[in-house]
Write an enzyme that holds these catalytic residues in place. Structure first.
Site, PDB file in Angstrom:
ATOM      1  N   SER A 108      48.404  36.019  47.530  1.00 39.10           N
ATOM      2  CA  SER A 108      47.726  35.366  45.969  1.00 39.10           C
ATOM      3  C   SER A 108      47.909  36.267  45.234  1.00 39.10           C
ATOM      4  O   SER A 108      47.485  37.630  45.430  1.00 39.10           O
ATOM      5  CB  SER A 108      46.721  34.578  46.130  1.00 39.10           C
ATOM      6  OG  SER A 108      45.859  35.130  46.500  1.00 39.10           O
ATOM      7  N   GLN A 110      46.301  37.639  42.506  1.00 42.30           N
ATOM      8  CA  GLN A 110      44.768  37.846  42.120  1.00 42.30           C
ATOM      9  C   GLN A 110      44.296  38.932  41.076  1.00 42.30           C
ATOM     10  O   GLN A 110      45.045  40.225  40.692  1.00 42.30           O
ATOM     11  CB  GLN A 110      44.223  38.218  43.750  1.00 42.30           C
ATOM     12  CG  GLN A 110      45.206  38.804  44.211  1.00 42.30           C
ATOM     13  CD  GLN A 110      44.268  39.029  45.719  1.00 42.30           C
ATOM     14  OE1 GLN A 110      43.422  39.669  46.018  1.00 42.30           O
ATOM     15  NE2 GLN A 110      44.886  38.107  46.965  1.00 42.30           N
ATOM     16  N   HIS A 112      39.963  41.526  40.610  1.00 44.41           N
ATOM     17  CA  HIS A 112      38.961  41.419  41.277  1.00 44.41           C
ATOM     18  C   HIS A 112      37.860  41.976  39.946  1.00 44.41           C
ATOM     19  O   HIS A 112      38.428  42.632  39.233  1.00 44.41           O
ATOM     20  CB  HIS A 112      38.691  42.668  42.065  1.00 44.41           C
ATOM     21  CG  HIS A 112      39.516  42.045  43.623  1.00 44.41           C
ATOM     22  ND1 HIS A 112      39.335  41.062  43.918  1.00 44.41           N
ATOM     23  CD2 HIS A 112      40.356  42.853  44.251  1.00 44.41           C
ATOM     24  CE1 HIS A 112      40.754  41.065  44.723  1.00 44.41           C
ATOM     25  NE2 HIS A 112      40.808  42.791  45.266  1.00 44.41           N
ATOM     26  N   LYS A 135      35.046  45.032  42.886  1.00 41.47           N
ATOM     27  CA  LYS A 135      35.537  45.030  44.219  1.00 41.47           C
ATOM     28  C   LYS A 135      36.819  45.536  44.361  1.00 41.47           C
ATOM     29  O   LYS A 135      37.969  45.544  44.298  1.00 41.47           O
ATOM     30  CB  LYS A 135      36.154  43.890  45.022  1.00 41.47           C
ATOM     31  CG  LYS A 135      36.714  43.144  46.607  1.00 41.47           C
ATOM     32  CD  LYS A 135      37.238  42.320  46.782  1.00 41.47           C
ATOM     33  CE  LYS A 135      37.857  42.630  48.045  1.00 41.47           C
ATOM     34  NZ  LYS A 135      38.803  41.125  48.758  1.00 41.47           N
ATOM     35  N   GLU A 137      39.298  48.571  44.849  1.00 39.44           N
ATOM     36  CA  GLU A 137      40.429  48.655  46.424  1.00 39.44           C
ATOM     37  C   GLU A 137      41.641  49.484  46.397  1.00 39.44           C
ATOM     38  O   GLU A 137      42.228  50.121  44.870  1.00 39.44           O
ATOM     39  CB  GLU A 137      40.192  47.536  47.138  1.00 39.44           C
ATOM     40  CG  GLU A 137      42.108  46.267  46.443  1.00 39.44           C
ATOM     41  CD  GLU A 137      41.601  44.956  46.740  1.00 39.44           C
ATOM     42  OE1 GLU A 137      41.194  44.571  47.363  1.00 39.44           O
ATOM     43  OE2 GLU A 137      42.822  44.504  46.037  1.00 39.44           O
ATOM     44  N   HIS A 275      47.205  41.406  40.723  1.00 39.19           N
ATOM     45  CA  HIS A 275      48.142  42.371  41.405  1.00 39.19           C
ATOM     46  C   HIS A 275      48.084  41.227  42.960  1.00 39.19           C
ATOM     47  O   HIS A 275      47.796  39.885  42.248  1.00 39.19           O
ATOM     48  CB  HIS A 275      47.692  43.819  42.965  1.00 39.19           C
ATOM     49  CG  HIS A 275      46.637  43.383  43.340  1.00 39.19           C
ATOM     50  ND1 HIS A 275      44.695  43.326  41.690  1.00 39.19           N
ATOM     51  CD2 HIS A 275      45.703  43.131  44.276  1.00 39.19           C
ATOM     52  CE1 HIS A 275      44.088  43.011  43.134  1.00 39.19           C
ATOM     53  NE2 HIS A 275      44.355  42.432  44.715  1.00 39.19           N
ATOM     54  N   ARG A 294      41.353  33.831  41.807  1.00 40.20           N
ATOM     55  CA  ARG A 294      43.139  34.228  42.126  1.00 40.20           C
ATOM     56  C   ARG A 294      44.116  32.653  41.020  1.00 40.20           C
ATOM     57  O   ARG A 294      42.980  32.061  41.044  1.00 40.20           O
ATOM     58  CB  ARG A 294      43.384  33.002  43.650  1.00 40.20           C
ATOM     59  CG  ARG A 294      43.026  34.139  44.370  1.00 40.20           C
ATOM     60  CD  ARG A 294      42.917  33.237  45.881  1.00 40.20           C
ATOM     61  NE  ARG A 294      42.737  33.558  47.980  1.00 40.20           N
ATOM     62  CZ  ARG A 294      41.450  34.594  47.482  1.00 40.20           C
ATOM     63  NH1 ARG A 294      40.177  33.365  47.227  1.00 40.20           N
ATOM     64  NH2 ARG A 294      41.188  34.572  48.831  1.00 40.20           N
TER      65      ARG A 294
END
Length: 422
Positions: A108, A110, A112, A135, A137, A275, A294
């Site tokens: 998706s 999305q 964070h 989150k 990453e 992203h 999302r």
């Protein structure tokens, strides 16, 4: 059993629908490598391997001489294994979740949340936002890896607004004009970009589905007539539309950078960075959270308003999204991927064929080690016994413990290691 501070793990697999199928999946290949008795179903997706202590996928300890059955339980009993700095900074929790992803169809659109927003979302909607952590990453490509990441430079977005009338119709003339006249003023550009993106994302479903069908029809016809459809980003559009027909996320390709990582290249996704992963296999490391906002290319819960409000509306080029790695000055075999957050660092360890004995150096943090290629016997004063390491083997190493590898494969080894270097 605290004297045992190094031990092998059996890790959780997530069978999300977007994963590569059966043994096409890097995740499935690693699972079989680590456990030859594992059964891989040929028509099932193997999307993610979770290496860590997250409650939704707590790793199993492979040694039945250890009383605790999972890594999370073991860390709760022996928090000193984290290292004193990590234990204090992260309240006795392993701060990262280490993963391998095998992406067949797009994930998706999305982003964070940062810690502040994560706490608010978790308090208000715990069923959608399961914890109160941020989150950040990082994805490191194992195979050629394609994704969307961050807003494109404004001139590229303006180019698509001009070349793709169906996209222009969703954004609207006023918002498009505002973006055009904001060029050169960073603050105004950011506001105009937010207005354009939000206008598109909040479009009525019937309106955007009609425009999307019109666009797909036009691009398909142009392609069939042998015309170049790159000004409409035609190939990517048709690919995403075949996976998620009638989804507003198909239009996001005109706003977001298309980034291709070659093996070993990485991208870091901080809070609020839009992203979507599209295809390929990667190592991923993140703060220990499962919070995702999302808004497209998904059949899961979407939260358009939160996403549009939270995003980082800073345009930048696709090449600026590739995160630089550095050689470890203390060890020529180690490449460091060290993001601007304290939660995690990833090391790629490439042991050349000429080296038969190699030491995984101690660090002041618990770490998780994954073998991608090669075979070795691992020995440590903190392990029960020698551990046979092959492709897919995962080893937990407590803080300030080293591990000696006696390499038995002819072509050396490739390993990845996650830790927190405070």
């Amino acid at each position: 059993m605290e004297e045992v501070r190094v031990f092998p793990l059996t890790c959780a697999v997530q069978n999300y629908a977007w994963g590569k199928i059966g043994l096409d999946s890097e995740v499935a290949k690693l699972v079989v490598g680590g456990d030859p008795l594992a059964v891989i179903e040929p028509d099932k997706p193997y999307a993610e391997l979770w290496m860590g202590a997250h409650p939704k996928g707590d790793a199993q300890i492979k040694d039945n001489r250890i009383a605790q059955t999972t890594l999370g339980q073991w860390i709760a009993h022996y928090p000193a294994c984290l290292g004193s700095k990590v234990k204090d900074a992260f309240q006795g929790q392993l701060p990262f979740l280490f993963k391998v992803l095998s992406v067949n169809t797009a994930l998706s659109i999305q982003a964070h949340p940062n810690k502040e927003l994560a706490a608010t979302l978790h308090a208000q909607f715990p069923e959608h936002y399961p914890d109160n952590n941020h989150k950040p990453e990082m994805a490191i490509a194992l195979t050629r890896f394609q994704g969307l990441c961050g807003f494109r430079p404004v001139d590229e977005i303006l180019g698509f607004l001009q070349a793709v009338p169906e996209f222009h119709a969703l954004v609207g003339r006023d918002a498009a004009e505002e973006l055009r006249s904001s060029v050169g003023d960073e603050v105004q550009t950011s506001q105009a970009l937010k207005k354009c993106f939000s206008k598109m994302m909040r479009c009525e479903k019937k309106v955007f589905v009609d425009e999307l069908n019109e666009l797909v029809k036009r691009v398909t016809q142009e392609g069939a007539a042998g015309k170049d459809t790159s000004s409409s980003n035609g190939d990517l559009l048709l690919r995403l539309h075949s996976q998620y027909p009638g989804d507003i996320g198909c239009f996001s390709i005109y706003f977001l950078n298309y980034v291709v990582l070659e093996p070993g290249q990485a991208m870091f996704l901080g809070a609020n960075e839009p992203h979507a992963y599209i295809h390929g296999d990667c190592i991923e490391c993140m703060a220990c959270s499962d919070n995702t906002v999302r808004a497209g290319l998904t059949r899961k819960y979407i939260d358009v308003n939160t996403l549009c409000e939270m995003l980082n509306y800073k345009p930048a080029s696709a090449c600026s999204k590739i995160f630089p790695c550095v050689q470890d000055p203390a060890d020529p075999c180690v490449t460091l991927y060290d993001p601007p957050v304290p939660d995690f660092t990833v090391m790629k360890i490439q042991v050349p064929a000429s080296v038969k004995d190699y030491t995984i150096a101690s660090v002041d943090s618990a770490s998780i080690l994954l073998v991608i290629e090669g075979d070795a016997t691992a020995t440590s004063a903190a392990a029960f016994s020698d551990v046979a390491m092959t492709r897919g083997s995962v080893l937990f190493i407590s803080a300030n413990e080293s591990v000696s590898l006696h390499v038995t494969s002819q072509s050396g080894m490739t390993l990845f290691r996650a830790c927190s270097l405070l």
